[in-house]
Design a protein around this motif. Structure first.
Motif, PDB file in Angstrom:
ATOM      1  N   GLY B 141      30.461  33.551  38.776  1.00 25.67           N
ATOM      2  CA  GLY B 141      30.443  35.222  38.230  1.00 25.67           C
ATOM      3  C   GLY B 141      29.637  35.726  39.152  1.00 25.67           C
ATOM      4  N   ALA B 142      29.175  36.376  40.727  1.00 21.16           N
ATOM      5  CA  ALA B 142      28.979  37.654  41.174  1.00 21.16           C
ATOM      6  C   ALA B 142      30.125  38.201  41.821  1.00 21.16           C
ATOM      7  CB  ALA B 142      27.762  36.723  41.636  1.00 21.16           C
ATOM      8  N   LEU B 143      30.921  36.790  42.448  1.00 17.12           N
ATOM      9  CA  LEU B 143      31.947  37.191  42.885  1.00 17.12           C
ATOM     10  C   LEU B 143      32.763  38.340  41.960  1.00 17.12           C
ATOM     11  CD1 LEU B 143      33.291  34.445  45.242  1.00 17.12           C
ATOM     12  CD2 LEU B 143      32.817  36.150  45.688  1.00 17.12           C
ATOM     13  N   ALA B 144      32.488  38.013  41.075  1.00 22.43           N
ATOM     14  CA  ALA B 144      33.926  39.114  39.977  1.00 22.43           C
ATOM     15  C   ALA B 144      32.921  40.144  39.470  1.00 22.43           C
ATOM     16  CB  ALA B 144      33.585  38.192  38.409  1.00 22.43           C
ATOM     17  N   ALA B 145      32.140  39.702  39.519  1.00 23.42           N
ATOM     18  CA  ALA B 145      31.411  41.605  39.783  1.00 23.42           C
ATOM     19  C   ALA B 145      31.659  42.469  40.933  1.00 23.42           C
ATOM     20  CB  ALA B 145      29.715  41.470  39.348  1.00 23.42           C
ATOM     21  N   VAL B 146      32.154  41.915  41.823  1.00 23.64           N
ATOM     22  CA  VAL B 146      32.239  42.787  43.406  1.00 23.64           C
ATOM     23  C   VAL B 146      33.839  43.308  42.951  1.00 23.64           C
ATOM     24  CG1 VAL B 146      33.045  42.701  45.459  1.00 23.64           C
ATOM     25  CG2 VAL B 146      30.885  40.957  44.487  1.00 23.64           C
ATOM     26  N   LEU B 147      34.561  43.136  41.424  1.00 23.04           N
ATOM     27  CA  LEU B 147      35.641  43.366  41.892  1.00 23.04           C
ATOM     28  C   LEU B 147      35.740  44.617  41.511  1.00 23.04           C
ATOM     29  CD1 LEU B 147      38.125  40.479  40.965  1.00 23.04           C
ATOM     30  CD2 LEU B 147      38.026  42.001  43.738  1.00 23.04           C
ATOM     31  N   PRO B 148      35.057  44.572  40.155  1.00 22.10           N
ATOM     32  CA  PRO B 148      35.106  46.171  39.455  1.00 22.10           C
ATOM     33  C   PRO B 148      33.916  46.956  40.403  1.00 22.10           C
ATOM     34  CG  PRO B 148      33.777  44.395  38.044  1.00 22.10           C
ATOM     35  CD  PRO B 148      34.477  43.817  39.018  1.00 22.10           C
ATOM     36  N   ALA B 149      33.457  46.232  41.303  1.00 24.27           N
ATOM     37  CA  ALA B 149      32.821  47.109  41.715  1.00 24.27           C
ATOM     38  C   ALA B 149      32.817  48.041  42.703  1.00 24.27           C
ATOM     39  CB  ALA B 149      31.261  46.077  42.496  1.00 24.27           C
ATOM     40  N   MET B 150      34.013  47.336  43.870  1.00 29.58           N
ATOM     41  CA  MET B 150      35.168  48.044  44.768  1.00 29.58           C
ATOM     42  C   MET B 150      35.845  48.979  44.210  1.00 29.58           C
ATOM     43  SD  MET B 150      35.459  46.702  47.718  1.00 29.58           S
ATOM     44  CE  MET B 150      37.446  47.110  48.219  1.00 29.58           C
ATOM     45  N   LEU B 151      36.324  48.835  43.265  1.00 27.32           N
ATOM     46  CA  LEU B 151      36.320  50.244  42.374  1.00 27.32           C
ATOM     47  C   LEU B 151      36.372  51.121  42.235  1.00 27.32           C
ATOM     48  CD1 LEU B 151      39.904  50.124  41.701  1.00 27.32           C
ATOM     49  CD2 LEU B 151      39.697  49.072  39.391  1.00 27.32           C
ATOM     50  N   VAL B 152      34.623  50.910  41.603  1.00 27.55           N
ATOM     51  CA  VAL B 152      33.542  51.765  41.649  1.00 27.55           C
ATOM     52  C   VAL B 152      33.952  52.979  43.349  1.00 27.55           C
ATOM     53  CG1 VAL B 152      31.657  53.121  40.688  1.00 27.55           C
ATOM     54  CG2 VAL B 152      32.971  51.158  39.618  1.00 27.55           C
ATOM     55  N   GLY B 153      33.677  52.406  44.141  1.00 27.16           N
ATOM     56  CA  GLY B 153      33.161  52.374  45.710  1.00 27.16           C
ATOM     57  C   GLY B 153      34.227  53.509  45.832  1.00 27.16           C
TER      58      GLY B 153
END
Ligand SMILES: Nc1ncnc2c1ncn2[C@@H]1O[C@H](COP(=O)(O)OP(=O)(O)OP(=O)(O)O)[C@@H](O)[C@H]1O
Ligand SMILES: [Mg+2]
Lengths: 308, 258
Positions: B141-153
């Motif tokens: 779940g944490a890894l999956a949350a990294v993907l949208p976070a990357m996009l926001v960055g």
């Protein structure tokens, strides 16, 4: 002249309404050391940046290494070395790291970079400072590092914008020696300067620029022969003395220039001139006889002195 | 084969980063630990006592963690696009040096933004590890949350780089953070659901890229249904990234190619 490495026709650079380079023509041959000599604001840096494919032309034509800077800038930059007027080293990195990163921008293999760093640090006499932060270097050392960096890609054409400004006389002579060695290896040099001795020492051929235009072109010796007499008698008057009109000196020399701090008498026969100066000796702080330089050429061409 | 020009820029940035990585790793580790302790655990215990059903159905710590992950990505992207770019063209003038090499303006911008993405990835990966340690979600779940976070960055770094290259003083950047980044950090659903915002402000939150990242991060980490379809959110963030990159390239050209 062999095939030109750089050809400019009607080259123009504008900043807003201001014309910094006003339609200049020149050709630079392979293996030549070519100079742009001129006072502040003459347009030397603007011209260099266009040749280096880091600034667009506003008019005219330019070919560098047979390529068009507008379309093939990246390919041109890959083959030339640039030493900008202002050092733009990365202050937070060490001496060696600066060279390393620059080498990677040219995609040099790491093995080649390591060898070039060793060679160039010797060349720039910075081997002992290899791991020092650039921040901690003296101005002259930074200048030498900037020059070394410009040679990382083993360029066939090197552009040096006022390479020795800020160096002490000893470092200047050491650098001239190194540039001379580069030239002997067949590297083409383009140098801007407002030091006439530098131009005389380094340049096979040069153009004198003033206010964006080329006002004369030739070898240093040609230019001096064409625009000056072989010798110059310089007079320094006592501060309280009124120097008077140029006509006062008319029978002493072929040409007279009255500058704020001295009077220059251009003459083919210095002994005869000195004999005529002697009667006014008590008005003088002193006088000297010297050979004509490019400074005199510039003065003649523009009525202003080169270094203000 | 020749290394692509933009990758040469990334490699140089990585090399510079080697000088500072230790301090930077400590910061990216301490930041989430402190925030999650103070807000998630400390403040969260008060919130949970008053809301037995949780915020949006989960405890406050769980609600906060994915949102904060996305918000941290935004901040990292903003810092890369702001201070790093200003140093490049103004303080250290390293861009002028780079552009005297075969590297082109387009490659420089792409390299700078790719490196910003790498930095966001590093920071959010550390953050995700901390979230797992706090027991908020599974590693997946944490890894999956990294993907949208990357996009926001990236959706932040690109337009911020475009803004920075157009300002002449760092006061412009201070204002960008004061009136842009910090309010977005606080009011994009990171700390409380946007349904708590005054009605007038709710549409504004929907326009903020971070809001979409927060919603998707929560969906990815906790399975909470997002307010906007993730497909639309991804498209929206990609539009900011691509548009911001285009705007940055134009600005870089105007500033550095003259
Ligand atoms: N980016 C710029 N924007 C506006 N004007 C400029 C810019 N760069 C140069 N100029 C102007 O163009 C003219 C020529 O400048 P340039 O730097 O080419 O002269 P230079 O011969 O190199 O002088 P120096 O000996 O002082 O280095 C100057 O009047 C300068 O003010
Ligand atoms: Mg100059």
């Amino acid at each position: 002249m062999s095939v030109p490495l750089v050809t400019a026709r009607g080259l123009v650079k504008r900043f807003g309404d201001f014309v910094a380079v006003d339609g200049i023509d020149f050709e630079i041959a392979a293996g030549e050391a070519f100079g742009f000599l001129g006072p502040n604001g003459a347009g030397k840096t603007s011209t260099m940046r266009m040749i280096a494919a880091t600034s667009p032309l506003d008019g005219g034509e330019l070919r560098v290494l047979g390529l068009d800077p507008a379309a093939e800038g990246s390919a041109i930059r890959a083959r030339i070395g640039v030493v900008p007027q202002e050092d733009n080293l990365d202050m937070e990195l060490t001496v060696a790291e600066n060279l390393y990163i620059y080498g990677r921008y040219f995609d040099l293999p790491r093995r080649v970079i390591r060898r070039r760093i060793d060679e160039l640090l010797d060349f720039a006499q910075l081997a002992e400072r290899r791991d020092a932060r650039v921040e901690s270097l003296s101005g002259g050392m930074k200048r030498r590092l900037t020059i070394a960096r410009g040679l990382m890609n083993d360029p066939e054409l090197v552009l040096l914008d006022e390479p020795t400004t800020g160096l002490d006389p000893q470092a200047r002579h050491a650098l001239w020696d190194r540039l001379y060695r580069l030239k002997r290896r067949g590297v083409t040099l383009i140098i801007t300067t407002h030091y006439m001795d530098e131009a005389e020492q380094l340049c096979d051929r040069l153009v004198v620029m003033d206010r964006g235009r080329i006002v004369a072109e030739g070898s240093p010796r040609d230019l001096i022969a064409r625009y000056s007499t072989p010798e110059v008698v310089e007079l320094r008057f006592r501060p309280e003395v009124d120097v008077g009109a140029p006509s006062r000196f008319a029978d002493m020399a072929q040409r007279v220039e009255i500058l704020p701090d001295r009077v220059l008498l251009y003459t083919g026969d210095a002994d005869a001139t000195v004999a005529k100066v002697e009667p006014m000796e008590e008005l003088l702080d002193g006088f000297l006889v010297r050979r004509a330089t490019l400074e005199d050429v510039f003065l003649h061409l523009t009525g202003r002195s080169l270094v203000d | 084969m020749a290394t692509p020009l933009a990758l040469r820029v990334v490699e140089a940035e990585a090399r510079v980063y080697r000088r500072v990585w230790k301090g930077s790793v400590v910061t990216s580790f301490l930041n989430p630990v402190l925030y999650l302790l103070a807000m998630g655990v400390g403040l969260g215990s008060l919130v949970d006592r008053n809301l037995p059903d949780g915020v949006a159905g989960v405890g406050y710590l769980a609600f906060l963690a994915p949102g904060l992950l996305a918000a941290t990505a935004m901040q990292t992207g903003a810092a890369e696009g702001a201070w790093k770019v200003m140093a490049g063209f103004k303080w250290r003038k390293t861009y002028q040096a780079v552009l005297a090499t075969p590297v082109t303006i387009e490659a420089l911008v792409l390299g700078v933004l790719t490196w910003a993405g790498v930095r966001v990835l590093m920071v959010t990966m550390v953050f995700a590890a901390v979230v797992v340690v706090f027991g908020v979600t599974s590693p997946v779940g944490a890894l999956a949350a990294v993907l949208p976070a990357m996009l926001v960055g990236l959706a932040t770094a690109a337009p911020v780089a475009g803004f920075t290259i157009r300002v002449d003083h760092d006061a412009g950047l201070t204002n960008l953070f004061r009136f842009g980044i910090v309010p977005m950090f606080l009011f994009s659903g990171t700390f409380f659901p946007v349904s708590q915002l005054p009605e007038l402000l709710r549409p504004v939150a929907f326009a903020v890229p971070l809001f979409h990242g927060v919603e998707m991060a929560r969906w990815a980490a906790l399975g909470l249904a997002p307010a906007v379809s993730p497909v639309a959110s991804v498209a929206y963030l990609l539009a900011w990234t691509v548009g911001g990159t285009w705007w940055a390239i134009r600005g870089f050209r105007r500033r550095l190619w003259r």
